[in-house]
Scaffold this motif. Structure first.
Motif, mmCIF file in Angstrom:
data_model
loop_
_atom_site.group_PDB
_atom_site.id
_atom_site.type_symbol
_atom_site.label_atom_id
_atom_site.label_comp_id
_atom_site.label_asym_id
_atom_site.label_seq_id
_atom_site.Cartn_x
_atom_site.Cartn_y
_atom_site.Cartn_z
ATOM 1 N N UNK A 228 48.993 46.744 41.269
ATOM 2 C CA UNK A 228 49.225 46.616 39.834
ATOM 3 C C UNK A 228 48.898 45.211 39.338
ATOM 4 N N UNK A 229 49.233 44.188 40.112
ATOM 5 C CA UNK A 229 48.847 42.819 39.810
ATOM 6 C C UNK A 229 48.704 42.067 41.126
ATOM 7 N N UNK A 262 39.417 31.506 37.186
ATOM 8 C CA UNK A 262 40.631 31.588 36.387
ATOM 9 C C UNK A 262 41.771 30.778 37.009
ATOM 10 N N UNK A 263 42.630 30.173 36.184
ATOM 11 C CA UNK A 263 43.827 29.510 36.719
ATOM 12 C C UNK A 263 44.715 30.532 37.424
ATOM 13 N N UNK A 269 42.971 27.417 41.289
ATOM 14 C CA UNK A 269 42.011 28.022 40.368
ATOM 15 C C UNK A 269 41.051 28.905 41.170
ATOM 16 N N UNK A 270 40.744 30.063 40.601
ATOM 17 C CA UNK A 270 39.772 30.947 41.231
ATOM 18 C C UNK A 270 40.250 31.629 42.492
ATOM 19 N N UNK A 271 41.566 31.821 42.626
ATOM 20 C CA UNK A 271 42.102 32.516 43.801
ATOM 21 C C UNK A 271 41.766 34.010 43.730
ATOM 22 N N UNK A 272 41.717 34.624 44.895
ATOM 23 C CA UNK A 272 41.480 36.065 44.967
ATOM 24 C C UNK A 272 42.499 36.821 44.123
ATOM 25 N N UNK A 273 43.712 36.294 44.048
ATOM 26 C CA UNK A 273 44.805 36.931 43.321
ATOM 27 C C UNK A 273 44.465 37.179 41.854
ATOM 28 N N UNK A 274 43.691 36.273 41.244
ATOM 29 C CA UNK A 274 43.363 36.407 39.819
ATOM 30 C C UNK A 274 41.893 36.726 39.582
ATOM 31 N N UNK A 276 40.270 39.233 41.574
ATOM 32 C CA UNK A 276 39.923 40.555 42.112
ATOM 33 C C UNK A 276 41.068 41.542 41.984
ATOM 34 N N UNK A 277 41.868 41.438 40.923
ATOM 35 C CA UNK A 277 42.923 42.421 40.693
ATOM 36 C C UNK A 277 42.580 43.249 39.457
ATOM 37 N N UNK A 278 43.368 44.262 39.112
ATOM 38 C CA UNK A 278 43.025 45.118 37.968
ATOM 39 C C UNK A 278 42.879 44.366 36.658
ATOM 40 N N UNK A 279 43.713 43.358 36.402
ATOM 41 C CA UNK A 279 43.591 42.602 35.159
ATOM 42 C C UNK A 279 42.261 41.862 35.109
ATOM 43 N N UNK A 280 41.834 41.306 36.255
ATOM 44 C CA UNK A 280 40.536 40.623 36.311
ATOM 45 C C UNK A 280 39.398 41.598 36.049
ATOM 46 N N UNK A 281 39.522 42.812 36.558
ATOM 47 C CA UNK A 281 38.464 43.811 36.348
ATOM 48 C C UNK A 281 38.374 44.196 34.878
#
Length: 408
Positions: A228-229, A262-263, A269-274, A276-281
């Motif tokens: 989900x995030x 992205x922060x 900055x630019x972590x996989x967490x932000x 490659x998740x649904x919000x990033x998509x």
């Protein structure tokens, strides 16, 4: 004690010490017959028969002594072993950014019943856990089943041995919330039998997939998933989760895959967490997230219904590349023999498998030397099934000790 009695006693002791290994073999589908069980345990046919009979008496497995012979086979077919579909269950619970879910899970990873919860998750862990346990208690009452224990999956690293959620960023829970103690208190207050456990959701998904799904048979299994995030990772080595010295291993979401990206909530900055998740998509595709359904479901719907849209296609390629970079780094460090992807990552793999595999192979030493199989997760509720595995583990370790002796 005479020699015959000594021999009988030693055989009985060997059989009882084999109860746990035997149950795990049936639980994971690796011993479908008594003949296979005999070979896997390295015991006599008589001992394997006694072990199977005791597990059946405990209400854990079923022994079919008269199975039908396969077409073209010769000789008497071996007794077939299956988990008892009417046997005990574990209470499993999962919390995520878009709600919670409770379930009853039997041996073999079978989800017997589920109950979804609210869409809005309170910032108070006790309030949420009280609600999810109440939901699970209702399922137990309706089922009439015996409960062996309870397991909880949370989207946070869980520190050991304290059982605290260190970074439940997407839940707005306080860092260091004592989720295991709160969960155990709620389980006890609800009158639910058995011990209570807590773990990271992706760790538990990996454990369930290794025992019952796409990771079965792997020796060094890497799992990466986004639900989900955020993005999580897990490693299963020789059948056991690798959680590090204090439960915090494989926090893959904070690998940098785009230095100018992205922060991130971690301060980077630019972590996989932000990235490659649904919000990033959704953001990459130029879509504004809506409140109607989860971010994961919105992303899946977009991939399914608008795959030919240029913006969606470009977003897919962007996330595949980011994910591939992260996986390549992990392959170089961990050298897994299989990678499984869950949540939106499974959908991205299905959308462009060759591109993802090419990025991983091109950017990793081990990928170029032969490639690493990359598969999608196959269990629908793998984090729930994994939470149940925590509750089932004491039974798998010592069935008699956990459940008591069968009735005479």
């Amino acid at each position: 004690m005479n020699g015959k009695a000594t021999t009988t006693r030693s055989r009985l002791d060997r059989g009882r010490s084999a109860l746990g290994p035997a149950l795990e073999l049936v639980h994971t589908g690796r011993a479908p017959t008594r003949a296979v069980l005999t070979a896997e345990l390295g015991v006599t046919r008589a001992t394997a028969g006694a072990v199977a009979a005791e597990l059946e008496a405990l209400g854990l497995i079923r022994v079919d002594s008269r199975p039908g012979a396969a077409a073209g086979s010769q000789g008497r077919p071996s007794h077939r072993l299956t988990v008892d579909e009417k046997g005990p269950v574990a209470l499993a619970a999962q919390i995520h950014a878009d709600g919670y879910r409770a379930a009853l899970v039997g041996l073999g990873g079978r989800v017997v019943a589920t109950a979804p919860g609210c869409v809005t998750v309170s910032a108070d862990p006790a309030q949420v856990l009280r609600a999810v346990v109440a939901s699970g208690a209702g399922l137990l009452r309706d089922s009439g089943r015996r409960c062996v224990g309870a397991g909880l999956a949370v989207p946070s690293a869980v520190a050991e041995p304290e059982g605290t959620a260190l970074n439940p960023l997407h839940l707005a829970w306080p860092a260091g919330a004592p989720v295991r103690d709160i969960f155990a208190d709620m389980v006890r207050d609800a009158g639910i039998e058995g011990p209570a456990f807590t773990g990271n959701d992706v760790n538990l998904a990996a454990l369930a997939e290794h025992r019952h799904g796409a990771g079965r048979g792997a020796q060094h299994l890497l799992c990466v998933a986004t639900g989900h995030r955020g993005v999580g990772g897990a490693l299963v080595l020789d059948g056991r989760l690798h959680t590090g010295s204090s439960g915090l291993a494989l926090e893959v979401g904070h690998l940098t895959v785009n230095p100018e990206g992205r922060p991130c909530y971690c301060g980077g900055r630019g972590c996989l967490d932000v990235e490659a998740d649904p919000l990033a998509f959704l953001s990459a595709a130029g879509r504004e997230p809506g409140p109607e359904v989860s971010l994961l479901q919105q992303s899946r719907d977009l991939l399914r219904d608008h795959a030919d849209d240029p913006g969606v296609r470009a977003a897919t390629q962007e996330l595949v590349d980011r994910l591939g970079l992260g996986l390549a780094g992990l392959v170089n460090i961990l050298n897994p023999d299989r990678i499984i992807l869950g949540g939106l990552h499974r959908e991205l793999l299905a959308a462009d498998p060759e591109r993802l595999r090419a990025v991983v192979a091109d950017r990793s030493l081990w990928g170029r030397s032969g490639g690493v199989p990359i598969l999608g997760c196959t269990l629908e509720h793998n984090s729930l099934a994994g939470a149940a595995e925590l509750a089932w583990q004491p039974v798998l370790d010592d069935p008699l000790g956990a459940l008591g002796r069968p009735a005479a």
